[in-house]
Enzyme design. Sequence first.
Site, PDB file in Angstrom:
ATOM      1  N   ILE A 168       0.720  -1.088   0.021  1.00  0.00           N
ATOM      2  CA  ILE A 168      -0.008   0.114   0.013  1.00  0.00           C
ATOM      3  C   ILE A 168       0.749   1.168  -0.223  1.00  0.00           C
ATOM      4  CG2 ILE A 168      -1.763   1.152   1.124  1.00  0.00           C
ATOM      5  CD1 ILE A 168      -2.647  -1.482   0.033  1.00  0.00           C
TER       6      ILE A 168
ATOM      7  N   ASP B  14     -22.464  29.086 -22.547  1.00  0.00           N
ATOM      8  CA  ASP B  14     -23.391  29.983 -22.671  1.00  0.00           C
ATOM      9  C   ASP B  14     -23.037  30.841 -23.709  1.00  0.00           C
ATOM     10  OD1 ASP B  14     -25.806  31.417 -22.105  1.00  0.00           O
ATOM     11  OD2 ASP B  14     -24.501  32.774 -20.889  1.00  0.00           O
TER      12      ASP B  14
ATOM     13  N   GLU C   3       1.337   4.475   1.245  1.00  0.00           N
ATOM     14  CA  GLU C   3       0.592   5.075   2.220  1.00  0.00           C
ATOM     15  C   GLU C   3       0.581   6.550   1.853  1.00  0.00           C
ATOM     16  OE1 GLU C   3       1.676   1.347   4.090  1.00  0.00           O
ATOM     17  OE2 GLU C   3       2.524   2.791   2.867  1.00  0.00           O
TER      18      GLU C   3
END
Length: 894
Positions: free
Chosen positions: A280, A324, A282
């Site tokens: 893992i 827009d 960390e």
Amino acid sequence: MYYQKTSETVCSELNVQNSGLSTDEAKKRLEQNGPNALIEKNRKTLLQMFLAQLKDTMIYILFAAAAISIALDEVTDAIIILLVVLINAVIGVVQESKAEAALEALKNLSSPTAMVRRNGKIMEIPAAELVVGDVVILEAGRIIPADLRLTQSINLKIEESALTGESVPVDKDANFISSEEIGIGDRINMAYSSTSVAYGRGEGVVVYTGMNTEIGKIATMLNDSEEELTPLQERLNDLGKVLGIVAIVIVVAMFGIALIQKRDIIEMFITAIALAVAAIPEGLTAVVTIVLALGVSRMVKVNTIVRKLPAVETLGAVSTVCSDKTGTLTQNKMTVTKVYLDSELKNVNELNYDKNTMFIKGFVLCNDASTAHNERIGDPTELALLDMGKLVNLTREGLEQTNPRINEQSFDSARKLMTTVHKDQNNKVLSFTKGAMDILLGRCNKIYLNGEVFDITDKHISDINNAAHQMAQGALRVLALGIKEDDASASEENLTFVGLVGMIDPPRPEAKDSVKTLKSAGITTIMITGDHRDTALAIAKDLGIADDEKQCITGGELNELTQEQLNDRVRNLRVFARVSPEHKVMIVKAFKSNGSIVSMTGDGVNDAPSLKAADIGVAMGITGTDVAKGAADMVLTDDNFATIEKAVAEGRGIYQNIKKTVLFLLSSNFGEVISMFTAIAAGLATPLQSIHILWINLITDSLPALALGVDSKDKDIMKLKPRDPNESLFAHGGLAFTVYNGFMIAALTLGAFLWSPISHLIEIGDPINLENIKNMLNLATPIIVDGHDYMIIEHAQTYAFTTLGVSQLFHAIGMRNYDKSLFKMNLFDNKAMIGAFVIGLALQIAVTEIPILVEVFETSRLTLKEWGTLILISMVPLLSHEIIVAGKKIFNKN
């Protein structure tokens, strides 16, 4: 629909008299229906925001690792892991601490008071006390307090741009009745909450209040919208799940090995946990969060404020930019672009005051707007005419000093004309009339050409109509000017025709290039507007967004389509005109259904729901309403559409850096796992302790990982196509790259680990085999080398620990660009990497040389010669990098 009924019918249905509601009836309705206010969504507390940061697969795995560390009495390891989780959460909370302000802004937009007629008397009441059936009095400057069906309209114009996208105030007509269902922008007998009266006066009866108003519907859409994971968050979640499975597999495998080798189960469990910790990364979650936060700082330099961290990376994956029109692609400022006078159609910048005096003076004097003292007050159309006068240094205030107004006829929506009468310093009277071309031309019997007056002929009229038609084809709004001499009555008959102006809300100068750049980057620009079809299509063609009328669709046509039907058609559409807020959300969903990562850009209240629905909402910082900013993921501080292009480039660069960071960290973890697993499977002691792994993962690796996160982006990054949102972090050879580097680092680490026992075996003359190496590592008594005594296992683990840490520092340098030789990189354009290398090396030296750290990390001190040897071994990743780059060049040539 109230706009399809007469005002009398509406008043009858709502039981409203001319005198308005009685106080008792209003009170009764208020109790029944509640106040005229928006229902607010509960805002997140700081604690809720903090807990939201912990909803991540990687975080869950870190919590599990911390819990197991505590169970095994490895409290230091647990504290370090939990500290990483805390840092990650705090960074996220700080970045997102400005809670969603969309509904608060909507609330602020609501009018605090309203003028109503009750009991036959006009009174001012809090807007929240309005009820359906109240008669509201409207006058210039007033904010509309609720949705009204107009009952009177006297020259009434309402500014609706923030709600509908209409670029000029809308003429209202209480007598209008629609025979069919029409869009908000076409309902000229209605007035909507939070819009404002620009001109004239009127009255209306309240038909909707609170959450039932059009603004309320927008608030509902904002409330109902769900937060979605960004592509990076999804990839990291997937990675977390894979790493979790890998950790479980490792633990199971270790138990299997323990049973086969008949080793101590408890000891192997502890070793298995160490291996799971090694699998893992960390520091990954914190590093990615910090890299995104640093990316936010970089975005500020390109005039972009990021409200939500993951939005930085998402922008880099955008394949469709829905924008827009009004105020975003255009300037939200009506501008005269074409003029017709003296039988010639030309650009406005070709005007000459000496030759065109009458034309310019007429449009400037026949005007009620003002630009004095740097304040722009008045109708946008009239302001555009004053801007035209400024091109030749004429102002209305200046002209009126020598040509005072002595009479006038105000603009009337029925006449569609306005007339002012002026007297010059020679007491000569001259009236100017401006208005709709077809109306004014019908009242002209003469024409002004090159300073002389002639009888108007059919040829003149034909030429004028042709010029007006040409302007209309370009979606220009056309106004005509006529004059009349020696008549102070403001008469609008028997006029002399002078000329025409054509005006439009023009595209932003930089928008065209930006659309082109985005197109070359594989990004499609879509225009969405409440404006008319012809205007929208003309602007879209000018900008290069569309080139065919078939690429344009209106809100009326959208009403006939289901979401599924639009999903099928949307691939060929580029312009959406006369649309409502609901349509905008529908459009965004359609593009998303086709696999696009959609960015929605806007500035009005009407854009807020679609900003929320898009993968990333981008609001304008200057002209943007608070509602739009509150609903957006990021805000452009310069209101410049071109900034989107720069922000996309930054987003792409940040993703590239995050990918490099992830591959870098995982190659280190893979190296740790392979070296640990190989040693244990061979029956040897573990090359690394849990605290060594945590130190490498959180400190030694994290510094260069952060340096990779701020690396400069590739100069050709906008020539690449958008990445597939489902693309793995390991795409394009990333997996093979990670595995290769992991094996290389594992081999270096294992080699360094075995160096000490093998050297000692050679020194004492014992044969080098697995059993003797195992026994040497298990020696319970220290040995003396160069006057220092140390345990073989500590010395071997120190070698492995040091080699792993330092090799990662060298590996990070090559990771900056795995297609370019180190000798062709500018090593000094990433000073953070130089700093990370120096600090990382200093920290690695500290844990083997400072007594208190030596005790904590259970390392042994190294001689200068040993340091030199280990640094040479650790440089192998750079040598490998150069060999691979050279090999790629040879392969590409062949």
